[in-house]
Design a protein around this motif. Structure first.
Motif, PDB file in Angstrom:
ATOM      1  N   LEU A  92       0.973  -1.228   0.034  1.00 54.06           N
ATOM      2  CA  LEU A  92       0.128   0.160  -0.058  1.00 54.06           C
ATOM      3  C   LEU A  92       1.124   1.240   0.067  1.00 54.06           C
ATOM      4  N   VAL A  93       0.245   2.337  -0.601  1.00 55.69           N
ATOM      5  CA  VAL A  93       0.943   3.714  -0.561  1.00 55.69           C
ATOM      6  C   VAL A  93      -0.004   4.482   0.098  1.00 55.69           C
ATOM      7  N   ASN A  94       0.237   5.205   1.144  1.00 56.51           N
ATOM      8  CA  ASN A  94      -0.718   6.020   1.817  1.00 56.51           C
ATOM      9  C   ASN A  94      -2.201   5.122   2.144  1.00 56.51           C
ATOM     10  N   GLY A  95      -1.962   3.934   2.321  1.00 53.32           N
ATOM     11  CA  GLY A  95      -3.359   2.862   2.718  1.00 53.32           C
ATOM     12  C   GLY A  95      -3.906   2.630   1.192  1.00 53.32           C
ATOM     13  N   HIS A  96      -3.515   2.865   0.179  1.00 55.45           N
ATOM     14  CA  HIS A  96      -4.032   2.449  -1.362  1.00 55.45           C
ATOM     15  C   HIS A  96      -3.284   1.662  -1.737  1.00 55.45           C
ATOM     16  N   ARG A  97      -4.044   0.483  -2.548  1.00 54.61           N
ATOM     17  CA  ARG A  97      -3.125  -0.295  -3.373  1.00 54.61           C
ATOM     18  C   ARG A  97      -2.401   0.230  -4.760  1.00 54.61           C
ATOM     19  N   LEU A  98      -1.212  -0.250  -4.871  1.00 54.40           N
ATOM     20  CA  LEU A  98      -0.481  -0.166  -6.080  1.00 54.40           C
ATOM     21  C   LEU A  98      -1.043  -1.048  -7.346  1.00 54.40           C
ATOM     22  N   ALA A  99      -1.117  -0.732  -8.620  1.00 57.92           N
ATOM     23  CA  ALA A  99      -1.177  -1.767  -9.432  1.00 57.92           C
ATOM     24  C   ALA A  99      -0.098  -2.660  -9.340  1.00 57.92           C
ATOM     25  N   TYR A 100      -0.662  -3.946  -9.813  1.00 58.16           N
ATOM     26  CA  TYR A 100       0.278  -5.041  -9.854  1.00 58.16           C
ATOM     27  C   TYR A 100       1.424  -4.651 -11.103  1.00 58.16           C
ATOM     28  N   ASP A 101       2.695  -4.973 -10.867  1.00 57.05           N
ATOM     29  CA  ASP A 101       3.521  -4.991 -11.971  1.00 57.05           C
ATOM     30  C   ASP A 101       3.191  -5.910 -13.162  1.00 57.05           C
ATOM     31  N   VAL A 138      -1.836 -12.302   2.543  1.00 59.08           N
ATOM     32  CA  VAL A 138      -1.740 -13.686   3.101  1.00 59.08           C
ATOM     33  C   VAL A 138      -0.480 -13.561   4.141  1.00 59.08           C
ATOM     34  N   ALA A 139       0.684 -13.123   3.699  1.00 59.27           N
ATOM     35  CA  ALA A 139       1.840 -13.083   4.460  1.00 59.27           C
ATOM     36  C   ALA A 139       1.972 -12.022   5.151  1.00 59.27           C
ATOM     37  N   GLY A 140       1.250 -10.653   4.923  1.00 56.70           N
ATOM     38  CA  GLY A 140       1.253  -9.510   5.428  1.00 56.70           C
ATOM     39  C   GLY A 140       1.179  -8.405   4.682  1.00 56.70           C
ATOM     40  N   VAL A 141       1.262  -7.174   5.281  1.00 49.74           N
ATOM     41  CA  VAL A 141       1.258  -5.867   4.463  1.00 49.74           C
ATOM     42  C   VAL A 141       2.395  -5.076   4.562  1.00 49.74           C
ATOM     43  N   VAL A 142       2.717  -4.216   3.647  1.00 49.77           N
ATOM     44  CA  VAL A 142       3.774  -3.233   3.929  1.00 49.77           C
ATOM     45  C   VAL A 142       3.280  -1.736   3.352  1.00 49.77           C
ATOM     46  N   ASN A 143       2.988  -0.827   4.224  1.00 47.13           N
ATOM     47  CA  ASN A 143       2.209   0.403   3.996  1.00 47.13           C
ATOM     48  C   ASN A 143       3.091   1.633   3.899  1.00 47.13           C
TER      49      ASN A 143
END
Length: 850
Positions: free
Chosen positions: A207-216, A251-256
């Motif tokens: 996440l960036v500022n709580g929002h999803r990035l597009a998939y590469d 599943v493994a976690g989140v990085v924001n």
């Protein structure tokens, strides 16, 4: 005004929980908070003391971190009002209260009356939830701006790869010779990705500022390399399943990544670096400028990074000297953030991140073949528009819309070919989300707080060249609702030793995918405070991940290889089949964590953390054959191998392939095929990850300055059972897999503008199963160091400038020897997923605030 906060997670509830929480909204308001707080804050910097005060008092505090990260606040222990506590903490700073309400305090730097309201205010409180004042029940690791500056790293990917909870394998720069690990372990575009617990780059949500990035676009994970380092305020890492909070992929976690917002002034940064063995020179230029006032703020950060190549010849590898080890790369990034305060309780914000990378590679992988040359360009953008308003005594509503896109444009050819072949993919995501949160009613034990939300997201993945034989254009619609409830099980009482606080956090999320159907994921967390210095937490939750577009729809590829490549003998050949699988089902997991955190004002502010985790991953989408050289010998791979196929079966497989490549160095002859190895993506029966994270920290005040010590260690065991009929095997600690132990420990020192730090990085040894008999691979320990000086504020151009001389891999340690990678890529004699061939890097960084 009410500044928009950067929250740790989005929250969630199932359909039943949403209905229950909605009914609670109509209940009576809660009573006022007690005027005093029971505090136990160790002697530390004002920034850390503000963080501790906010967490212990259940408040949200926004302040300019750099201005508070000075001096030392004496230990604060006992009962204090908000005003008395702030007076003690802010006594040695140049900060004052700008505005405050019942739950939020905003601080500012005192310069002069005109500038006092125009300084950066950023939330540094980690709550792990939408609900204000809640304590996190999952482990949370936060990298502050100071941690980033002290790391000596120049790219955000290097920062993440160094974390003990993260595995450096997957799609990342420097990955080479990992063909036996499958296409998920290949550097396709020089992207940088997150790979928490080593469960795959597509199983960690970014996440960036709580929002999803597009998939590469190529490999369906988020590329973080476009995030400008100077724009980052902090990084929150949650290494725990979080689909109940965020949905798929967590599943493994989140990085924001929390980026800076309302900031006044201009900061410039210059980084120059290079390796002592030759090659790899890097230059990064960054300028950040912003304005903030009573009606709003506007900030822009422009960054350019240039990195030169490192070749086989520069590292004395036995392969072709001109082959690229580290790809030369140019990157441009632009981050924009703006906010408009529409009255005292409403704010409208806009965040935009735009980046473009170009990378070049020259790879001489196959003996007797010309080198393969590729040029890759990856433009990407992410734009989020949000409105947040407060109403009533305790309620707030947040509406957000997001659009994000990423492209992968690659031109490749063999060196002797006349023209390039283009690959052109695009991944897109658009959607909106609404979140309502506040205080529902008062129980005898305290306030029951809830958060409700829902939204819609459209995902699209397509090949932009309709003439490509592998052309496809796929979309999916995702609808979701979620909610959360925080229930105090007993009334908080700082004088009740053994049971000062006990809270239950329940969240759940229901999602419906247009191509895979619906799923619901609950999570329950418990936070227990027996005494002020100790917090015990536990969590249990379900997570899921929808199969990626690539895993499902990737075109079939067939390789014609010599038998020894798949573990056979003789001069005959085999076929290896790769590609997507239309019959995949969503992956599902159950996560459990139990942890204890100890922090005290005694013993020099001792901080200890212990976290045990378990992830039980079912229907895991994997490539079943991890080591091609064992395809014909390992019983694990027997279900995916067909020996002595008929001529018609060989011809049918080759005829079904969109791409057929001959790597046997002989003319293709179907009659010589003695085996077919089918390595399409499949839902494996199970994969489990269990382990322990340990953290330690202390700060000592001495006559020569403040000395800090820290350590973070992660230990893990990953087991996989490919089919119900096959045995379960341990895959951690094997080549190209997550190491069993990874850690970082170090010392810091600061005094009168000077600072220094030294950090040891450790990766445990592993086993090379790509050779017979298997061989041990040694552990790898490197040392990083930095010496920095910040000039005191003054009128000349040096005033406030920070100069830092950094060295990574100071002792120039070479990766431990591994034999099998050279079978895939001649000359590569190390495991590039767990060690780097770059060597010692020396860099000089100059940062000046104007």
């Amino acid at each position: 005004m009410t500044p928009v906060t950067n929250r740790k997670y989005h929250s969630s509830v199932s359909l039943a929980a949403v209905a229950l929480a909605a009914a609670l909204v109509c209940a009576a308001p809660a009573s006022a908070q007690a005027p005093k707080y029971k505090l136990d804050i160790p002697a530390e910097s004002a920034a850390k003391a503000l963080n501790d005060f906010a967490q212990q008092a259940g408040l949200q505090i926004l302040f300019p971190y750099e201005a508070a990260d000075v001096g030392r606040v004496p230990a604060i222990k006992g009962e204090y009002t908000r005003e008395d506590a702030l007076k003690l903490i802010l006594a040695g700073t140049n900060l004052e209260v700008a505005r405050q309400d019942e739950k939020t305090i905003s601080l500012r730097v005192v310069k002069n009356p005109e500038a006092a309201a125009a300084d950066e205010a950023v939330e540094v409180i980690v709550t792990g939830t939408h609900i204000r004042g809640a304590n996190p029940t999952s482990p949370v690791r936060t990298l502050t701006r100071k941690d980033i500056d002290n790391s000596g790293y120049g790219q955000v990917g290097d920062l993440i790869r160094a974390l003990p909870e993260n595995f450096s394998g997957g799609q990342n720069p420097g990955i080479i010779g990992t063909g036996a690990g499958g296409p998920d372990q290949v550097n396709h575009s020089n992207a940088s990705t997150v790979n928490l617990r080593g469960l795959g780059t597509d199983a960690s949500l970014v996440l960036v500022n709580g929002h999803r990035l597009a998939y590469d676009t190529y490999f369906q994970a988020s590329d973080i390399s476009g995030i400008p380092l100077l724009a980052i305020q902090r990084i929150d890492v949650v290494p725990d399943g979080a689909s109940a909070l965020y949905g798929s992929d967590a599943v493994a976690g989140v990085v924001n990544f929390i980026l800076r917002k309302n900031y006044s002034g201009t900061t410039t940064s210059l980084r120059l670096g290079g390796t002592t063995q030759g090659g790899g020179a890097e230059r990064t230029y960054s300028i950040l400028s912003g304005w903030a006032g009573d009606r709003g703020y506007l900030l822009a950060n422009l960054e350019r990074s240039e990195q030169e190549a490192i070749t086989f010849g520069q590292r004395n590898l036995s392969g072709t000297p001109t082959t690229t080890l580290q790809r030369p790369q140019d990157r441009n990034s632009l981050y924009l953030s703006g906010g408009l305060f529409a009255g005292a309780r409403t704010e409208i914000t806009l965040d935009a991140l735009v980046s473009e990378r170009t990378a070049f590679a020259k790879l001489s992988q196959f003996v007797g073949y010309p080198a393969y040359i590729s040029r890759a360009r990856t433009p990407a953008h992410s734009v989020a528009l949000a409105l947040e308003t407060e109403f009533g005594a305790d309620w707030s509503l947040r509406l957000a819309a997001l659009t994000a896109s990423s492209r992968f444009i690659s031109d490749g050819k063999y060196e002797t070919a006349a023209t390039f072949f283009r690959t052109n993919y695009r991944s897109q995501s658009e959607g909106f989300e609404a979140t309502l949160n506040g205080r529902a009613f008062t129980l005898p034990s305290g306030d029951l707080k809830v958060a409700l939300g829902g939204g819609y997201r459209k995902e699209r993945f397509r090949n932009l060249d309709p003439n490509d034989v592998a052309y496809f254009n796929k979309t999916r619609d995702v609808r979701f609702i979620y909610g959360e409830a925080l229930v105090p099980l007993v009334s908080a009482n700082p004088d009740r030793i053994g049971l000062q606080a006990l809270e239950l956090n329940f969240s759940a999320r229901s999602e419906h995918y247009s191509d895979f159907g619906g799923t619901s994921t609950p999570k329950i967390g418990l936070s227990y405070v027996p005494v002020p210095e100790v917090t015990v937490r536990a969590s249990w939750g379900k997570s899921f991940k929808a199969p990626s577009f690539l895993q499902t729809y990737q075109a079939r590829q067939v390789y014609y290889v010599n038998l020894p490549f798949v573990g056979g003998t003789g001069t005959q050949q085999a076929l290896v089949s790769l590609g997507g699988n239309y019959d995949l089902t969503p992956e599902r997991s159950t996560s459990k964590t139990v942890g204890i955190d100890y922090q005290t004002s005694r013993f020099n502010g001792l901080r200890l953390g212990l976290n045990a985790f378990s992830i039980d991953y079912t229907d895991r989408v994997v490539l079943p054959i991890a080591v091609y050289s064992q395809s014909l010998s390992s019983p694990l791979y027997a279900p995916f191998v067909q020996n002595n196929p008929s001529l018609s079966e060989v011809q049918a497989l080759v005829g079904s392939a969109v791409t057929f490549l001959n790597y046997a160095r002989v003319t293709y002859d179907p009659s010589t095929v003695r085996a077919i190895v089918r390595n399409q993506y499949t839902n494996a029966t199970s994969q489990t990850a269990k382990g322990v994270d340990v953290s330690y920290g202390q700060t000592f005040s001495t006559d020569i300055g403040e000395i800090g010590t820290f350590a973070n260690i992660s230990s893990i065991e990953v087991r996989q059972q490919t089919l119900p009929t096959t045995a379960e095997t341990v895959i951690s600690g094997l080549i190209f897999r997550v190491p069993e132990v990874k850690g970082r420990a170090g010392l810091t020192w600061q005094s009168d503008g000077w600072s220094a730090n030294a950090t040891a990085n450790y990766v445990s040894g592993s086993t090379d199963v790509g050779v017979t008999p298997t061989q041990p691979i040694g552990s790898w320990t490197t040392l990083d160091a930095q010496l920095a000086y910040t000039f005191p504020p003054r009128s000349d151009y040096l005033g406030g400038m920070r100069m830092a001389l950094s060295a990574t891999n100071l002792l120039d340690r070479r990766p431990p020897y591994a034999a099998s990678p050279s079978r895939d890529f001649p000359g590569v004699d190390f495991d590039s997923t767990n060690a780097s061939i770059v060597g010692r890097v020396i860099s000089l960084t100059l940062v000046k605030a104007w």
